[in-house]
Motif scaffolding. Sequence first.
Motif, PDB file in Angstrom:
ATOM      1  N   ILE A 160       0.836  -1.211   0.000  1.00 15.05           N
ATOM      2  CA  ILE A 160       0.000   0.000   0.000  1.00 15.05           C
ATOM      3  C   ILE A 160       0.867   1.257   0.000  1.00 15.05           C
ATOM      4  N   GLN A 161       1.944   1.221   0.755  1.00 15.23           N
ATOM      5  CA  GLN A 161       2.826   2.384   0.830  1.00 15.23           C
ATOM      6  C   GLN A 161       3.362   2.779  -0.545  1.00 15.23           C
ATOM      7  N   ALA A 162       3.508   1.833  -1.392  1.00 14.79           N
ATOM      8  CA  ALA A 162       4.032   2.128  -2.723  1.00 14.79           C
ATOM      9  C   ALA A 162       3.008   2.894  -3.551  1.00 14.79           C
ATOM     10  N   MET A 163       1.682   2.713  -3.258  1.00 19.63           N
ATOM     11  CA  MET A 163       0.623   3.390  -4.021  1.00 19.63           C
ATOM     12  C   MET A 163       0.308   4.777  -3.470  1.00 19.63           C
ATOM     13  N   THR A 164       0.527   4.991  -2.177  1.00 17.26           N
ATOM     14  CA  THR A 164       0.130   6.240  -1.539  1.00 17.26           C
ATOM     15  C   THR A 164       1.297   7.208  -1.483  1.00 17.26           C
ATOM     16  N   PRO A 165       1.117   8.438  -2.044  1.00 21.54           N
ATOM     17  CA  PRO A 165       2.204   9.407  -1.938  1.00 21.54           C
ATOM     18  C   PRO A 165       2.421   9.783  -0.481  1.00 21.54           C
ATOM     19  N   ALA A 166       3.565  10.278  -0.174  1.00 17.91           N
ATOM     20  CA  ALA A 166       3.851  10.695   1.198  1.00 17.91           C
ATOM     21  C   ALA A 166       2.824  11.727   1.627  1.00 17.91           C
ATOM     22  N   ALA A 167       2.384  11.692   2.894  1.00 18.75           N
ATOM     23  CA  ALA A 167       1.291  12.529   3.412  1.00 18.75           C
ATOM     24  C   ALA A 167       1.520  14.006   3.124  1.00 18.75           C
ATOM     25  N   GLU A 168       2.747  14.477   3.236  1.00 18.81           N
ATOM     26  CA  GLU A 168       2.986  15.913   3.042  1.00 18.81           C
ATOM     27  C   GLU A 168       2.820  16.351   1.589  1.00 18.81           C
ATOM     28  N   LYS A 169       2.724  15.391   0.688  1.00 15.93           N
ATOM     29  CA  LYS A 169       2.542  15.757  -0.721  1.00 15.93           C
ATOM     30  C   LYS A 169       1.069  15.771  -1.125  1.00 15.93           C
ATOM     31  N   ILE A 170       0.183  15.355  -0.230  1.00 13.34           N
ATOM     32  CA  ILE A 170      -1.248  15.392  -0.545  1.00 13.34           C
ATOM     33  C   ILE A 170      -1.767  16.783  -0.230  1.00 13.34           C
ATOM     34  N   ARG A 171      -2.168  17.556  -1.232  1.00 12.21           N
ATOM     35  CA  ARG A 171      -2.613  18.930  -1.003  1.00 12.21           C
ATOM     36  C   ARG A 171      -3.781  19.264  -1.913  1.00 12.21           C
ATOM     37  N   LEU A 172      -4.739  20.007  -1.368  1.00  7.96           N
ATOM     38  CA  LEU A 172      -5.784  20.573  -2.213  1.00  7.96           C
ATOM     39  C   LEU A 172      -5.148  21.666  -3.053  1.00  7.96           C
ATOM     40  N   ALA A 173      -5.724  21.912  -4.246  1.00  4.90           N
ATOM     41  CA  ALA A 173      -5.201  22.983  -5.088  1.00  4.90           C
ATOM     42  C   ALA A 173      -5.418  24.327  -4.406  1.00  4.90           C
ATOM     43  N   GLU A 174      -4.444  25.213  -4.458  1.00  4.32           N
ATOM     44  CA  GLU A 174      -4.587  26.569  -3.913  1.00  4.32           C
ATOM     45  C   GLU A 174      -5.263  27.449  -4.962  1.00  4.32           C
ATOM     46  N   THR A 175      -6.142  28.363  -4.504  1.00  2.00           N
ATOM     47  CA  THR A 175      -6.783  29.296  -5.438  1.00  2.00           C
ATOM     48  C   THR A 175      -6.481  30.719  -4.987  1.00  2.00           C
ATOM     49  N   ASP A 176      -6.611  31.680  -5.893  1.00  3.06           N
ATOM     50  CA  ASP A 176      -6.332  33.058  -5.500  1.00  3.06           C
ATOM     51  C   ASP A 176      -7.601  33.911  -5.503  1.00  3.06           C
ATOM     52  N   ASP A 177      -8.777  33.277  -5.438  1.00  2.00           N
ATOM     53  CA  ASP A 177     -10.013  34.059  -5.319  1.00  2.00           C
ATOM     54  C   ASP A 177     -10.340  34.243  -3.838  1.00  2.00           C
ATOM     55  N   GLY A 178     -11.333  35.078  -3.568  1.00  5.21           N
ATOM     56  CA  GLY A 178     -11.758  35.287  -2.181  1.00  5.21           C
ATOM     57  C   GLY A 178     -10.727  36.094  -1.397  1.00  5.21           C
ATOM     58  N   THR A 179     -10.861  36.023  -0.100  1.00  6.31           N
ATOM     59  CA  THR A 179     -10.000  36.811   0.781  1.00  6.31           C
ATOM     60  C   THR A 179      -8.675  36.107   1.017  1.00  6.31           C
ATOM     61  N   ILE A 180      -7.592  36.816   0.794  1.00  4.90           N
ATOM     62  CA  ILE A 180      -6.274  36.266   1.105  1.00  4.90           C
ATOM     63  C   ILE A 180      -5.572  37.246   2.040  1.00  4.90           C
ATOM     64  N   LEU A 181      -5.142  36.765   3.155  1.00  6.37           N
ATOM     65  CA  LEU A 181      -4.340  37.579   4.071  1.00  6.37           C
ATOM     66  C   LEU A 181      -2.929  37.023   4.039  1.00  6.37           C
ATOM     67  N   PHE A 182      -1.961  37.898   3.809  1.00  8.50           N
ATOM     68  CA  PHE A 182      -0.577  37.453   3.794  1.00  8.50           C
ATOM     69  C   PHE A 182       0.100  37.825   5.104  1.00  8.50           C
ATOM     70  N   LYS A 183       0.976  37.009   5.520  1.00  9.19           N
ATOM     71  CA  LYS A 183       1.825  37.314   6.686  1.00  9.19           C
ATOM     72  C   LYS A 183       1.010  37.721   7.911  1.00  9.19           C
ATOM     73  N   VAL A 184       0.022  36.913   8.228  1.00  9.55           N
ATOM     74  CA  VAL A 184      -0.784  37.212   9.421  1.00  9.55           C
ATOM     75  C   VAL A 184       0.089  36.979  10.653  1.00  9.55           C
ATOM     76  N   PRO A 185       0.232  37.991  11.502  1.00  8.79           N
ATOM     77  CA  PRO A 185       1.093  37.815  12.680  1.00  8.79           C
ATOM     78  C   PRO A 185       0.541  36.730  13.603  1.00  8.79           C
ATOM     79  N   PHE A 186       1.399  36.044  14.218  1.00  7.27           N
ATOM     80  CA  PHE A 186       1.004  34.989  15.150  1.00  7.27           C
ATOM     81  C   PHE A 186       1.989  35.022  16.318  1.00  7.27           C
ATOM     82  N   PRO A 187       1.467  35.047  17.556  1.00  5.07           N
ATOM     83  CA  PRO A 187       2.381  35.181  18.697  1.00  5.07           C
ATOM     84  C   PRO A 187       3.304  33.972  18.822  1.00  5.07           C
ATOM     85  N   LYS A 188       4.470  34.261  19.372  1.00  8.62           N
ATOM     86  CA  LYS A 188       5.434  33.162  19.558  1.00  8.62           C
ATOM     87  C   LYS A 188       4.948  32.219  20.653  1.00  8.62           C
ATOM     88  N   GLU A 189       4.317  32.820  21.672  1.00  5.85           N
ATOM     89  CA  GLU A 189       3.834  32.012  22.792  1.00  5.85           C
ATOM     90  C   GLU A 189       2.309  31.874  22.696  1.00  5.85           C
TER      91      GLU A 189
END
Length: 183
Positions: free
Chosen positions: A3-32
């Motif tokens: 089965i492992q041979a048929m399934t791509p590695a988990a980190e490579k499974i991604r929905l397609a990104e789109t550029d419609d709608g609201t996009i926020l870049f570089k949203v700050p996020f606290p370190k703590e």
Amino acid sequence: MNIQAMTPAAEKIRLAETDDGTILFKVPFPKEMKDIQHMSPIIIKQPYHIDYIHSYGQDSPFFAGLANGKLLGTKCPKCKYTYGTPKAHCMECGSPTEWFELPEVGRIHTFTVCHRGGEEFLKETPFILVLVEWDKVDTLFLSRLVGVDTSKPSLKMVGMKIKAQFKRNAKFRPTDVYFVPAE
Ligand SMILES: [Zn+2]
């Protein structure tokens, strides 16, 4: 089969990104994580659209009038009560009414200067609302008055002659008509 041979590695499974709608870049996020409850709220502006199909029914002649530069009232043929608004049936006796064209010039019955407004009118504040009266018409008509200084409202305005003016591009709303000083 492996089965492992048929399934791509988990980190490579991604929905397609789109550029419609609201996009926020570089949203700050606290370190703590403990600081996250103090973050400012995210406020976004986004378009909102819906197509709403509805009928003006028996009020349709009123809006057709506005689109043609005519302000129509209604009159009861039976009891003669006269309305400065669209009214399919007489409120006094219930009879079907008839349409007629309101006089070009009316008077301010009363008015108010609006310093607050709903979303649609917010940009236009302060603005003046008037109740318009006409000779031989038994009810009033609520409308906008323009061309008068909103910073100097005066009771002397009551009784002032005003006339209907129409938007060139009718939107089929009651705001297609507004009033201006007649003299
Ligand atoms: Zn009537």
